[in-house]
Scaffold this active site. Structure first.
Site, PDB file in Angstrom:
ATOM      1  N   HIS A  12     -39.628  -6.087 -35.263  1.00 28.37           N
ATOM      2  CA  HIS A  12     -40.825  -6.464 -36.008  1.00 28.37           C
ATOM      3  C   HIS A  12     -40.930  -5.688 -37.323  1.00 28.37           C
ATOM      4  O   HIS A  12     -40.349  -4.615 -37.486  1.00 28.37           O
ATOM      5  CB  HIS A  12     -42.082  -6.180 -35.169  1.00 28.37           C
ATOM      6  N   GLU A  92     -42.528  -3.570 -26.064  1.00 28.97           N
ATOM      7  CA  GLU A  92     -42.214  -2.183 -26.419  1.00 28.97           C
ATOM      8  C   GLU A  92     -42.218  -1.298 -25.180  1.00 28.97           C
ATOM      9  O   GLU A  92     -42.853  -1.619 -24.166  1.00 28.97           O
ATOM     10  CB  GLU A  92     -43.252  -1.682 -27.435  1.00 28.97           C
TER      11      GLU A  92
END
Length: 219
Positions: A12, A92
């Protein structure tokens, strides 16, 4: 099995947490947005991805975090060519819930000393935990290749550690090899390319910050 021609991993763009780590004390990790710099990074990556994929269909898997969804939207891929799924197993590494900045600083020091793969954050995950869920996702991904309409392009929009662990699992890297590698930068990609011999290779290596130190003869 119709294996894809390429599997593209994307980290990202820069999030507000990458820019200011105090934000973790006020906002959940999964809710953090992109910064303006992060949005620009995602837009630039999108230009390259549109050129790479052309008019070919793409199977997309996106981490459920806000910053990964915002990154994907900034790519500007043609909705008519994209099949997108949210994939929680690509999230994550979990560092716990509300994070105390000083506690995280101390734990990062402990992790550096103990090892990024094995160290488990208090109320969170170790790298080994993330490796296990990435492995479970890979099993599902391989099953998806068996469908007749499986696209020749796969795109994973995820996180730096998850990208390294995906490649570790795919290429059977040792723990020592994983520990020697750095995360890619925000908005960076790594692509697994299918060769004529039926094997995948990585288009560019991860940066190495130290020489691997294996315990035995592993490759």
């Amino acid at each position: 099995m119709a294996r894809p021609r390429r599997i593209v991993l994307v980290r990202h763009g820069e999030s507000v947490g990458n820019d200011d780590d105090t934000v973790y004390e006020r906002e959940p990790d999964h809710a953090l947005r992109l910064t303006e710099k992060g949005r620009r990074q995602a837009l630039e990556t999108g230009v390259r991805l549109r050129e790479l994929f052309g008019r070919e269909p793409v199977s997309v898997f996106v981490s459920p975090y806000r910053r990964t969804h915002e990154t994907f939207e900034a790519f500007g891929l043609d909705p008519g060519l994209v099949r997108i799924r949210e994939e929680p197993r690509l999230r994550e590494q979990d560092w716990g819930n509300w994070q105390d900045r000083e506690d995280v600083r101390l734990q990062k020091g402990y992790r550096d000393a103990y090892g990024h793969f094995f160290y488990r954050f208090a109320q969170g995950e170790s790298g080994a935990d993330v490796y296990d869920r990435v492995g479970a996702f890979l099993e599902s991904l391989h099953r998806s290749f068996e469908t007749p309409d499986s696209p020749k392009n796969v795109l994973l929009v995820t996180h730096g550690l998850t990208m390294r662990l995906f490649c570790m699992r795919w290429f059977h890297w040792s723990v020592a090899e994983f520990e020697s590698l750095s995360n890619p930068g925000n908005g960076e990609t790594r692509t697994l390319l299918l060769g004529e011999d039926g094997r995948y290779t990585l288009d560019q290596p991860f940066e190495r910050w130290r020489t691997p130190e294996p315990y035995g003869r592993t490759g």
